[in-house]
Design an enzyme around this catalytic site. Structure first.
Site, PDB file in Angstrom:
ATOM      1  CD  GLN A 188      -2.922  -1.393   0.419  1.00 11.20           C
ATOM      2  OE1 GLN A 188      -3.413  -0.065  -0.597  1.00 11.20           O
ATOM      3  NE2 GLN A 188      -3.677  -2.332  -0.052  1.00 11.20           N
ATOM      4  CE1 TYR A 217      -8.011 -11.274  -7.343  1.00 14.21           C
ATOM      5  CE2 TYR A 217      -9.741 -11.286  -5.718  1.00 14.21           C
ATOM      6  CZ  TYR A 217      -9.381 -11.142  -6.925  1.00 14.21           C
ATOM      7  OH  TYR A 217     -10.380 -11.190  -8.088  1.00 14.21           O
ATOM      8  CD  GLU A 238      -1.184 -12.753  -3.543  1.00 14.95           C
ATOM      9  OE1 GLU A 238      -0.295 -12.436  -4.811  1.00 14.95           O
ATOM     10  OE2 GLU A 238      -1.873 -12.015  -3.571  1.00 14.95           O
ATOM     11  CG  ASP A 297      -7.428  -5.167  -1.583  1.00 15.48           C
ATOM     12  OD1 ASP A 297      -7.877  -4.017  -2.545  1.00 15.48           O
ATOM     13  OD2 ASP A 297      -6.985  -4.578  -1.293  1.00 15.48           O
ATOM     14  CB  CYS A 322      -7.621  -0.137  -5.948  1.00 10.56           C
ATOM     15  SG  CYS A 322      -7.164  -1.241  -7.381  1.00 10.56           S
ATOM     16  CD  GLU A 356      -6.802   2.462  -2.958  1.00 11.30           C
ATOM     17  OE1 GLU A 356      -7.464   1.079  -2.441  1.00 11.30           O
ATOM     18  OE2 GLU A 356      -5.570   2.310  -3.767  1.00 11.30           O
TER      19      GLU A 356
END
Length: 365
Positions: A188, A217, A238, A297, A322, A356
């Site tokens: 981030q 994710y 992931e 996410d 996002c 976001e």
């Protein structure tokens, strides 16, 4: 007003934030009647990472960025006010070293910075030439002098001097968490807003009946680990090997014992969930979980159609986005089964149009 990238305009910030909040409210008006919860950013030095082209003009070298409308003309970057104070400090010192040492300067193409709130820093220098022990010999003392991790890259080369990561400490949900961030893995960019985002997600999770969590994710576990305190068990997926390696390290150093990381894409997991087939998904005891919530996410494209059908099967969907446009499309696709109950704005990128958002969707009935 200067056209140079990375400038800050604190006197304009609140008006920009209010406009972003109003835009988000209007976009979701068909599904949401309240005002979004708004999480502001610091107005300067909020970006923990940055990358610059290294531009050479005769004997002089400088950091540069480019205006997309004029991509051939470099814009000199003597500083980067949106970047962390550590990035700005290192820009000046690194340029001094590059000018003083031809081995560092020769065919240097790009510089990338990754920093933390505590001042830890990793710098990657990218070259259009092969690097060797001679480069190591001048780069290693530089790394020691600047107290940074330093990596040299060129085509098919990656020379790591001492380390390839930084360790970030974030205060989330009333506790300090340590996160290893490895070069070239997703992090981030705005650490203070990241703290807000994860704390907001944990606050929403604390309102849910306790059960098991599925996360898609998961990256290096920035959300995963704090959220794990609100669930009995967590299965997080992931696809990136580097991120999975970081997540496993972060689980260990933070003393978490109820999280399992599955290395697979959200699309592969969705297909395996639907068909019950696929080697990777069979490695996990899905029938043994009592999933109550799914956390996602996703990248800017949002959830694909198969993943939308997967999350539809959960009582609650906790969603960080996002790209509010694709979030809106996903919310619309789920309207027949789920109701939007919470909406939040997180201003990761002040002075830009980027927004976001966070959302909670609860199964109807």
């Amino acid at each position: 007003m200067s056209d140079r990238p990375g400038q800050v305009y604190p006197d304009q910030y609140q008006a920009q934030l209010t406009a972003k909040s109003a835009q988000l409210r209007d976009e979701f008006a068909p599904f949401w009647t309240g005002e979004p919860e708004v999480h502001a950013s610091p107005t300067a030095h909020f970006r923990m990472r940055a990358e610059f082209r290294v531009w050479h003009q005769g004997e002089r070298t400088f950091f540069a960025m480019f205006d997309p409308a004029n991509p051939r003309e470099p814009i000199e970057m003597p500083d980067f006010p949106v970047g962390s104070e550590r990035i700005n400090e290192l820009m000046e010192k690194l340029l001094e070293a590059i000018h003083a040492e031809p081995e560092l300067r020769y065919r240097l193409f790009q510089a990338e910075f990754l920093t933390t709130l505590s001042g830890d820093a990793l710098v990657t220098l990218i070259y259009h030439r092969k690097l060797d022990e001679q480069w190591d010999a001048v780069a290693r003392p530089l790394a020691a002098r600047l107290h940074i991790g330093l990596i040299g890259r060129s085509r098919k080369q990656r020379r790591v001097l001492t380390r390839d990561h930084v360790d970030e400490a974030l205060t989330i949900d009333g506790r300090q968490w340590t996160f290893r961030q490895i070069e070239n893995s997703f992090t981030q960019p705005n650490a203070r807003v990241c703290e807000h985002m994860v704390t907001w997600a944990c606050a929403r999770a604390a309102e849910f009946p306790r059960g098991d969590l599925l996360e898609l994710y998961c990256g290096l576990g920035t959300f995963t680990l704090p959220l794990s305190r609100h669930f009995n068990r967590v299965l997080a997926t992931e696809i990136s090997k580097v991120s999975v390696r970081a997540a496993q390290h972060n689980i260990e150093v933070n003393g978490i014992d109820n999280v399992v990381i599955g290395r697979m894409s959200a699309e592969d997991f969705s297909q395996g969930w639907r068909t019950g087939e696929g080697r990777r998904i069979l490695d996990y005891d899905l029938p043994g979980y009592r999933f109550s919530t799914v956390f996602v996410d996703p990248p800017r494209a949002g959830l694909d159609a198969d993943t939308v059908e997967l999350v539809r099967q959960f009582e609650r969907i906790l969603y960080i986005s996002c790209n509010p446009e694709t979030l809106r499309a996903n919310v619309e696709a789920l309207q027949d089964t789920h109701e939007l109950t919470h909406l939040a704005l997180f201003d990761q990128f002040p002075y830009t149009h980027h927004r976001e958002a966070g959302a909670v969707l609860q199964r109807r009935g």
